[in-house]
Design an enzyme around this catalytic site. Structure first.
Site, PDB file in Angstrom:
ATOM      1  N   CYS A  39       0.849  -1.191   0.000  1.00 17.39           N
ATOM      2  CA  CYS A  39       0.000   0.000   0.000  1.00 17.39           C
ATOM      3  C   CYS A  39       0.889   1.247   0.000  1.00 17.39           C
ATOM      4  O   CYS A  39       2.015   1.229   0.493  1.00 17.39           O
ATOM      5  CB  CYS A  39      -0.897  -0.010   1.232  1.00 17.39           C
ATOM      6  SG  CYS A  39      -2.110   1.347   1.265  1.00 17.39           S
ATOM      7  N   ASP A  41       0.456   3.648   1.807  1.00 19.49           N
ATOM      8  CA  ASP A  41       0.429   4.140   3.189  1.00 19.49           C
ATOM      9  C   ASP A  41       1.856   4.425   3.693  1.00 19.49           C
ATOM     10  O   ASP A  41       2.749   3.574   3.576  1.00 19.49           O
ATOM     11  CB  ASP A  41      -0.234   3.067   4.071  1.00 19.49           C
ATOM     12  CG  ASP A  41      -0.556   3.586   5.457  1.00 19.49           C
ATOM     13  OD1 ASP A  41      -1.757   3.671   5.788  1.00 19.49           O
ATOM     14  OD2 ASP A  41       0.392   3.896   6.208  1.00 19.49           O
ATOM     15  N   ARG A  43       3.093   4.442   6.490  1.00 18.06           N
ATOM     16  CA  ARG A  43       3.576   3.660   7.635  1.00 18.06           C
ATOM     17  C   ARG A  43       4.063   2.280   7.242  1.00 18.06           C
ATOM     18  O   ARG A  43       4.600   1.549   8.085  1.00 18.06           O
ATOM     19  CB  ARG A  43       2.448   3.531   8.670  1.00 18.06           C
ATOM     20  CG  ARG A  43       1.933   4.871   9.169  1.00 18.06           C
ATOM     21  CD  ARG A  43       0.587   4.722   9.864  1.00 18.06           C
ATOM     22  NE  ARG A  43      -0.450   4.299   8.926  1.00 18.06           N
ATOM     23  CZ  ARG A  43      -1.703   4.028   9.271  1.00 18.06           C
ATOM     24  NH1 ARG A  43      -2.075   4.133  10.532  1.00 18.06           N
ATOM     25  NH2 ARG A  43      -2.583   3.648   8.357  1.00 18.06           N
ATOM     26  N   HIS A  98      -2.086  -4.340   5.100  1.00 20.43           N
ATOM     27  CA  HIS A  98      -1.683  -3.854   6.430  1.00 20.43           C
ATOM     28  C   HIS A  98      -2.873  -3.424   7.267  1.00 20.43           C
ATOM     29  O   HIS A  98      -3.949  -3.115   6.729  1.00 20.43           O
ATOM     30  CB  HIS A  98      -0.688  -2.690   6.295  1.00 20.43           C
ATOM     31  CG  HIS A  98      -1.324  -1.435   5.741  1.00 20.43           C
ATOM     32  ND1 HIS A  98      -1.731  -0.395   6.546  1.00 20.43           N
ATOM     33  CD2 HIS A  98      -1.631  -1.068   4.483  1.00 20.43           C
ATOM     34  CE1 HIS A  98      -2.243   0.563   5.778  1.00 20.43           C
ATOM     35  NE2 HIS A  98      -2.195   0.181   4.527  1.00 20.43           N
ATOM     36  N   CYS A 101      -5.699   0.089   7.196  1.00 22.36           N
ATOM     37  CA  CYS A 101      -5.576   0.570   5.808  1.00 22.36           C
ATOM     38  C   CYS A 101      -6.741   1.508   5.485  1.00 22.36           C
ATOM     39  O   CYS A 101      -7.910   1.137   5.627  1.00 22.36           O
ATOM     40  CB  CYS A 101      -5.554  -0.620   4.848  1.00 22.36           C
ATOM     41  SG  CYS A 101      -5.342  -0.147   3.113  1.00 22.36           S
TER      42      CYS A 101
HETATM   43 ZN    ZN Z   1      -3.351   0.936   3.039  1.00 27.15          ZN
END
Ligand code: ZN
Length: 204
Positions: A39, A41, A43, A98, A101
């Site tokens: 992703c 993302d 993190r 993850h 999300c």
């Molecule tokens: Zn995500």
């Protein structure tokens, strides 16, 4: 951007010199063994959680770690998958979902995405993930269940790409499904049903 500028300076000053030999070897050789689809993302940092060095991972990041099924015409994700598998010849391909999300939360909780129509359209590539989650009997609105079902659903989408289908038929590519938990830092391997499984042993 201030922090990023400082980071660039620190990389040049402290990090790069310690890895100068590695980078010299990589300067004209791009031979990653693994493609990692994660992703976007902030993190979820593929190189950090796998403790990989530069040159190790071919990384593709998309919102929700979604991989559209093969369709005529090219797009950025399909081209990157084809390049990793057919040109670079990666032996392993990971799809990593993850916890927490945003993409999966928006779908599971049926958030209003009228202000982000392109996101809403992109998330249609998780339609099968939603269907799998419902079929598995997960409670409505369960983000965790959708995160887990989305991983094998995207692996299935990957198998529709000709380069992936070819490599799988030749036995030269192995697919892996993972979920990364941000709070604990753990990575779980998933089987084709989205259930936790043992990490596959690697042949010597
Ligand atoms: Zn995500």
């Amino acid at each position: 951007m201030h922090d990023i500028a400082q980071g660039l300076a620190r990389f040049r000053r402290e990090v790069f010199p310690a890895k100068a030999e590695l980078f010299a070897g990589l300067a004209a050789a791009h031979r990653p063994a693994t493609a990692f689809i994660g992703c976007s993302d902030a993190r979820v940092v593929p190189e950090l959680i796998t403790q990989s060095e530069p040159g190790d991972l071919f990384v593709i990041r998309t919102a929700g770690n979604l991989v559209p099924a093969h369709a005529p015409g090219s797009d950025a994700v399909a081209a990157a998958v084809e390049y990793a598998v057919a040109v670079l010849g990666v032996s392993d391909l990971v799809v990593c979902g993850h916890s927490d999300c945003g993409a999966m939360t928006a779908l599971a909780e049926q958030r209003d995405l009228s202000g982000a129509p392109l996101v809403a359209d992109w998330l249609r590539h998780a339609d099968a993930s939603r269907a799998r989650t419902a079929a598995a009997g997960a409670p409505a609105g369960s983000v965790d269940a959708l995160v887990r079902q989305n991983v094998p659903a995207q692996l299935t989408n990957l198998t529709t790409h000709p380069s992936v289908a070819r490599a799988l038929a030749a036995g030269s590519l192995t697919l892996h499904g993972w979920v990364f938990d941000i709070a604990s830092g753990t990575v779980e391997a998933l089987d084709a049903a989205g259930r936790p499984t043992a990490f596959a042993a690697r042949a010597a």
